[in-house]
Design an enzyme around this catalytic site. Sequence first.
Site, PDB file in Angstrom:
ATOM      1  N   LEU A  97       8.953   4.161  23.619  1.00  0.00           N
ATOM      2  CA  LEU A  97       7.854   3.614  22.790  1.00  0.00           C
ATOM      3  C   LEU A  97       6.475   3.835  23.406  1.00  0.00           C
ATOM      4  CD1 LEU A  97       9.684   0.325  21.852  1.00  0.00           C
ATOM      5  CD2 LEU A  97       8.934   2.032  20.182  1.00  0.00           C
ATOM      6  N   LYS A 125       3.960 -11.270  28.234  1.00  0.00           N
ATOM      7  CA  LYS A 125       4.378 -12.012  27.028  1.00  0.00           C
ATOM      8  C   LYS A 125       3.199 -12.809  26.470  1.00  0.00           C
ATOM      9  CE  LYS A 125       8.598 -10.557  26.903  1.00  0.00           C
ATOM     10  NZ  LYS A 125       8.983  -9.549  25.920  1.00  0.00           N
ATOM     11  N   TYR A 131       5.163 -10.100  34.531  1.00  0.00           N
ATOM     12  CA  TYR A 131       6.052 -10.081  33.365  1.00  0.00           C
ATOM     13  C   TYR A 131       5.659 -11.191  32.376  1.00  0.00           C
ATOM     14  CZ  TYR A 131       9.956 -11.329  30.413  1.00  0.00           C
ATOM     15  OH  TYR A 131      10.700 -11.672  29.317  1.00  0.00           O
ATOM     16  N   GLY A 145       8.395 -19.447  42.877  1.00  0.00           N
ATOM     17  CA  GLY A 145       8.007 -19.236  41.476  1.00  0.00           C
ATOM     18  C   GLY A 145       8.874 -20.000  40.475  1.00  0.00           C
ATOM     19  N   ARG A 194      13.773 -20.911  45.241  1.00  0.00           N
ATOM     20  CA  ARG A 194      13.264 -19.553  45.003  1.00  0.00           C
ATOM     21  C   ARG A 194      11.799 -19.668  44.598  1.00  0.00           C
ATOM     22  NH1 ARG A 194      16.312 -16.027  40.449  1.00  0.00           N
ATOM     23  NH2 ARG A 194      15.409 -17.637  39.104  1.00  0.00           N
ATOM     24  N   LYS A 251      11.894  -6.605  31.934  1.00  0.00           N
ATOM     25  CA  LYS A 251      12.029  -8.069  31.940  1.00  0.00           C
ATOM     26  C   LYS A 251      12.308  -8.698  33.308  1.00  0.00           C
ATOM     27  CE  LYS A 251      16.978  -8.029  31.215  1.00  0.00           C
ATOM     28  NZ  LYS A 251      18.164  -8.631  30.648  1.00  0.00           N
ATOM     29  N   ASN A 262      19.648 -13.232  37.647  1.00  0.00           N
ATOM     30  CA  ASN A 262      19.906 -14.407  36.805  1.00  0.00           C
ATOM     31  C   ASN A 262      21.187 -15.118  37.228  1.00  0.00           C
ATOM     32  OD1 ASN A 262      18.510 -12.354  34.445  1.00  0.00           O
ATOM     33  ND2 ASN A 262      17.621 -14.337  34.851  1.00  0.00           N
ATOM     34  N   SER A 298       9.086 -15.560  25.288  1.00  0.00           N
ATOM     35  CA  SER A 298       9.891 -16.209  26.329  1.00  0.00           C
ATOM     36  C   SER A 298       9.346 -17.590  26.660  1.00  0.00           C
ATOM     37  CB  SER A 298       9.829 -15.322  27.579  1.00  0.00           C
ATOM     38  OG  SER A 298      10.340 -15.997  28.695  1.00  0.00           O
ATOM     39  N   ASN A 303      17.011 -19.620  28.132  1.00  0.00           N
ATOM     40  CA  ASN A 303      17.830 -18.772  29.013  1.00  0.00           C
ATOM     41  C   ASN A 303      19.054 -18.237  28.272  1.00  0.00           C
ATOM     42  OD1 ASN A 303      16.099 -20.438  30.789  1.00  0.00           O
ATOM     43  ND2 ASN A 303      17.218 -19.420  32.421  1.00  0.00           N
TER      44      ASN A 303
HETATM   45  P1  NAD Z   1      17.407  -5.518  28.132  1.00  0.00           P
HETATM   46  O1  NAD Z   1      16.742  -4.850  29.290  1.00  0.00           O
HETATM   47  O2  NAD Z   1      18.874  -5.653  28.148  1.00  0.00           O
HETATM   48  O3  NAD Z   1      16.986  -4.768  26.777  1.00  0.00           O
HETATM   49  C1  NAD Z   1      15.747  -4.143  26.603  1.00  0.00           C
HETATM   50  C2  NAD Z   1      16.005  -2.734  26.081  1.00  0.00           C
HETATM   51  O4  NAD Z   1      14.742  -2.091  25.864  1.00  0.00           O
HETATM   52  C3  NAD Z   1      16.781  -1.867  27.052  1.00  0.00           C
HETATM   53  O5  NAD Z   1      17.889  -1.293  26.372  1.00  0.00           O
HETATM   54  C4  NAD Z   1      15.787  -0.790  27.503  1.00  0.00           C
HETATM   55  O6  NAD Z   1      16.419   0.453  27.713  1.00  0.00           O
HETATM   56  C5  NAD Z   1      14.820  -0.759  26.317  1.00  0.00           C
HETATM   57  N1  NAD Z   1      13.449  -0.331  26.629  1.00  0.00           N
HETATM   58  C6  NAD Z   1      12.620  -0.804  27.599  1.00  0.00           C
HETATM   59  N2  NAD Z   1      11.440  -0.169  27.565  1.00  0.00           N
HETATM   60  C7  NAD Z   1      11.511   0.724  26.539  1.00  0.00           C
HETATM   61  C8  NAD Z   1      10.600   1.676  26.002  1.00  0.00           C
HETATM   62  N3  NAD Z   1       9.389   1.892  26.532  1.00  0.00           N
HETATM   63  N4  NAD Z   1      10.998   2.427  24.939  1.00  0.00           N
HETATM   64  C9  NAD Z   1      12.236   2.250  24.402  1.00  0.00           C
HETATM   65  N5  NAD Z   1      13.128   1.384  24.877  1.00  0.00           N
HETATM   66  C10 NAD Z   1      12.774   0.621  25.939  1.00  0.00           C
HETATM   67  O7  NAD Z   1      16.689  -6.938  27.944  1.00  0.00           O
HETATM   68  P2  NAD Z   1      17.129  -8.197  27.078  1.00  0.00           P
HETATM   69  O8  NAD Z   1      17.629  -9.250  27.998  1.00  0.00           O
HETATM   70  O9  NAD Z   1      17.974  -7.768  25.940  1.00  0.00           O
HETATM   71  O10 NAD Z   1      15.687  -8.671  26.574  1.00  0.00           O
HETATM   72  C11 NAD Z   1      15.197  -8.288  25.310  1.00  0.00           C
HETATM   73  C12 NAD Z   1      13.810  -8.885  25.119  1.00  0.00           C
HETATM   74  O11 NAD Z   1      13.882 -10.300  25.235  1.00  0.00           O
HETATM   75  C13 NAD Z   1      12.776  -8.437  26.138  1.00  0.00           C
HETATM   76  O12 NAD Z   1      11.540  -8.299  25.484  1.00  0.00           O
HETATM   77  C14 NAD Z   1      12.720  -9.600  27.120  1.00  0.00           C
HETATM   78  O13 NAD Z   1      11.473  -9.684  27.754  1.00  0.00           O
HETATM   79  C15 NAD Z   1      12.941 -10.770  26.175  1.00  0.00           C
HETATM   80  N6  NAD Z   1      13.501 -11.955  26.849  1.00  0.00           N
HETATM   81  C16 NAD Z   1      14.661 -11.855  27.547  1.00  0.00           C
HETATM   82  C17 NAD Z   1      15.184 -12.972  28.190  1.00  0.00           C
HETATM   83  C18 NAD Z   1      16.431 -12.878  29.014  1.00  0.00           C
HETATM   84  O14 NAD Z   1      16.664 -13.765  29.837  1.00  0.00           O
HETATM   85  N7  NAD Z   1      17.277 -11.873  28.851  1.00  0.00           N
HETATM   86  C19 NAD Z   1      14.526 -14.212  28.080  1.00  0.00           C
HETATM   87  C20 NAD Z   1      13.343 -14.282  27.325  1.00  0.00           C
HETATM   88  C21 NAD Z   1      12.837 -13.139  26.712  1.00  0.00           C
HETATM   89  C1  WQD Z   2      18.257 -20.095  36.297  1.00  0.00           C
HETATM   90  C2  WQD Z   2      18.397 -21.202  37.333  1.00  0.00           C
HETATM   91  C3  WQD Z   2      17.416 -20.651  39.468  1.00  0.00           C
HETATM   92  C4  WQD Z   2      20.114 -17.361  40.398  1.00  0.00           C
HETATM   93  C5  WQD Z   2      14.359 -16.130  33.962  1.00  0.00           C
HETATM   94  C6  WQD Z   2      12.949 -15.668  33.758  1.00  0.00           C
HETATM   95  C7  WQD Z   2      12.426 -16.158  32.438  1.00  0.00           C
HETATM   96  C8  WQD Z   2      13.365 -15.782  31.295  1.00  0.00           C
HETATM   97  C9  WQD Z   2      14.758 -16.213  31.574  1.00  0.00           C
HETATM   98  C10 WQD Z   2      12.676 -13.659  30.401  1.00  0.00           C
HETATM   99  C11 WQD Z   2      17.127 -21.404  38.170  1.00  0.00           C
HETATM  100  C12 WQD Z   2      18.927 -20.799  39.584  1.00  0.00           C
HETATM  101  C13 WQD Z   2      19.485 -18.419  39.782  1.00  0.00           C
HETATM  102  C14 WQD Z   2      20.849 -17.595  41.590  1.00  0.00           C
HETATM  103  C15 WQD Z   2      20.297 -19.940  41.429  1.00  0.00           C
HETATM  104  N1  WQD Z   2      13.431 -14.362  31.145  1.00  0.00           N
HETATM  105  N2  WQD Z   2      19.584 -19.681  40.279  1.00  0.00           N
HETATM  106  N3  WQD Z   2      20.923 -18.878  42.044  1.00  0.00           N
HETATM  107  O1  WQD Z   2      14.483 -18.128  36.402  1.00  0.00           O
HETATM  108  O2  WQD Z   2      15.124 -19.785  34.579  1.00  0.00           O
HETATM  109  O3  WQD Z   2      14.363 -17.537  33.964  1.00  0.00           O
HETATM  110  O4  WQD Z   2      15.172 -15.691  32.857  1.00  0.00           O
HETATM  111  O5  WQD Z   2      11.754 -13.961  29.741  1.00  0.00           O
HETATM  112  O6  WQD Z   2      11.181 -15.599  32.261  1.00  0.00           O
HETATM  113  O7  WQD Z   2      12.149 -16.168  34.813  1.00  0.00           O
HETATM  114  O8  WQD Z   2      16.583 -17.787  35.008  1.00  0.00           O
HETATM  115  O9  WQD Z   2      18.929 -17.209  35.484  1.00  0.00           O
HETATM  116  O10 WQD Z   2      17.157 -16.531  37.147  1.00  0.00           O
HETATM  117  O11 WQD Z   2      17.741 -18.928  36.912  1.00  0.00           O
HETATM  118  O12 WQD Z   2      20.387 -21.064  41.894  1.00  0.00           O
HETATM  119  O13 WQD Z   2      21.404 -16.664  42.197  1.00  0.00           O
HETATM  120  O14 WQD Z   2      19.418 -20.813  38.276  1.00  0.00           O
HETATM  121  O15 WQD Z   2      16.771 -21.187  40.578  1.00  0.00           O
HETATM  122  O16 WQD Z   2      17.029 -22.761  38.424  1.00  0.00           O
HETATM  123  P1  WQD Z   2      15.085 -18.392  35.099  1.00  0.00           P
HETATM  124  P2  WQD Z   2      17.644 -17.524  36.149  1.00  0.00           P
END
Ligand code: NAD
Ligand code: WQD
Length: 345
Positions: free
Chosen positions: A61, A156, A152, A300, A298, A87, A202, A127, A182
């Site tokens: 993209l 958002k 990151y 942050g 950890r 992410k 995670n 997020s 989460n």
């Molecule tokens: P993911 O990495 O599994 O999926 C993202 C996909 O986007 C991947 O398949 C990657 O190859 C593709 N991608 C990245 N950059 C690209 C680009 N420039 N062009 C085309 N494709 C591209 O991540 P996910 O966990 O499925 O997350 C999906 C969305 O949700 C993300 O925007 C992430 O920030 C958001 N989100 C995820 C979580 C989480 O914990 N998984 C939490 C909150 C928000």
């Molecule tokens: C969950 C809890 C850790 C790993 C992240 C991103 C957030 C969103 C969701 C995208 C926390 C604890 C973790 C380990 C542990 N993503 N933990 N041992 O940090 O809540 O959120 O994913 O938007 O932006 O920051 O998720 O799964 O990393 O942690 O004790 O090995 O588990 O401290 O309390 P988090 P996480």
Amino acid sequence: MKPVILVTGGTGYIGSHTVVELLEEKMEVVIIDNLSNSEREVLDGIAGITGTRPHFEEVDLRDRKATYGVFEKYPRIDAIIHFAAFKAVGESVEKPLDYYENNLLSLIHLLEAMHKYRVGHMVFSSSCTVYGEPDSVPVTEDAPIKKANSPYGNTKQISEEIMQDWLNASRDKSIIALRYFNPIGAHPSALIGELPTGIPNNLVPFITQTAAGIRDCLNVFGDDYNTPDGSAIRDYINVVDLARAHVVAIRRLLEGNQKAAFEVFNLGTGKGLSVFEVIAAFEKATGQKLNYRIVDRREGDVEQVYADTRYANQELGWKAEKGIEETLRSAWEWEKQIRSKKATS
Ligand code: NAD
Ligand code: WQD
């Protein structure tokens, strides 16, 4: 005619589960993914579950011309679900420009394409990270946006601002930003799930890899938080429940039911669980004993964050349904499936 939905990041973790739900609702799906964090084989999993193979375009993209090419090829796109982004919170601190470039440029190119090719609607992956350390829990959609604690998270926040500014200047467009808490677990078929690369950041992938013997021991990051058992609290939502919410959001946009051009919804269960509670639920659900030890907090990490889901429940008519044990069992079934596949390949 079936609605045509463009799903960016559709071979990724949340994207693939959403594609399944869209196909099961008889929508036509076009995926854009550059496979930077997913594999083409995910398409086999999707086809195995639904009996349908979505259209797939391997496009980055960040490449505006190639992105426009997809809109030329599929002129009937009704709406976009934009998952594609980098992410990893820690990586974003190391490589901030990569994150700003990928996450912001991809969004801008899609908004430009929406204008040029007259696509009216988008659902955007936001997020709970935008809330930072909330002043109170459960956190509502109108809670203040705090200074992001990672590049990151900042992408958002900036993305939400870009979309609002763009909507102010565009007529007949609407966007729903879904703030995920989460997301965990996998499809009950165990044909698709999360594919973390390297050492998982995670909690749940780290738990399943520890139970599978790939990691020696789970580090619990802190037991001195001001919470009932001392470990940090989060809102863990089943990825299939999360995927279903996207179908609801798409229908809301296609049917013109949104109340404003830009809407925001929390997607969580509304229930906070501590790290120790997740470990106990995993052990109960799977019968696996988990090796863990307590280490320092950890950097942050926030103490506790979980969603107030009333607005999403009422307005979308959507609710997370799956319980934590069922969800952790699905994560474990998926982990075992990947291991057996790796062993035979
Ligand atoms: P993911 O990495 O599994 O999926 C993202 C996909 O986007 C991947 O398949 C990657 O190859 C593709 N991608 C990245 N950059 C690209 C680009 N420039 N062009 C085309 N494709 C591209 O991540 P996910 O966990 O499925 O997350 C999906 C969305 O949700 C993300 O925007 C992430 O920030 C958001 N989100 C995820 C979580 C989480 O914990 N998984 C939490 C909150 C928000
Ligand atoms: C969950 C809890 C850790 C790993 C992240 C991103 C957030 C969103 C969701 C995208 C926390 C604890 C973790 C380990 C542990 N993503 N933990 N041992 O940090 O809540 O959120 O994913 O938007 O932006 O920051 O998720 O799964 O990393 O942690 O004790 O090995 O588990 O401290 O309390 P988090 P996480």
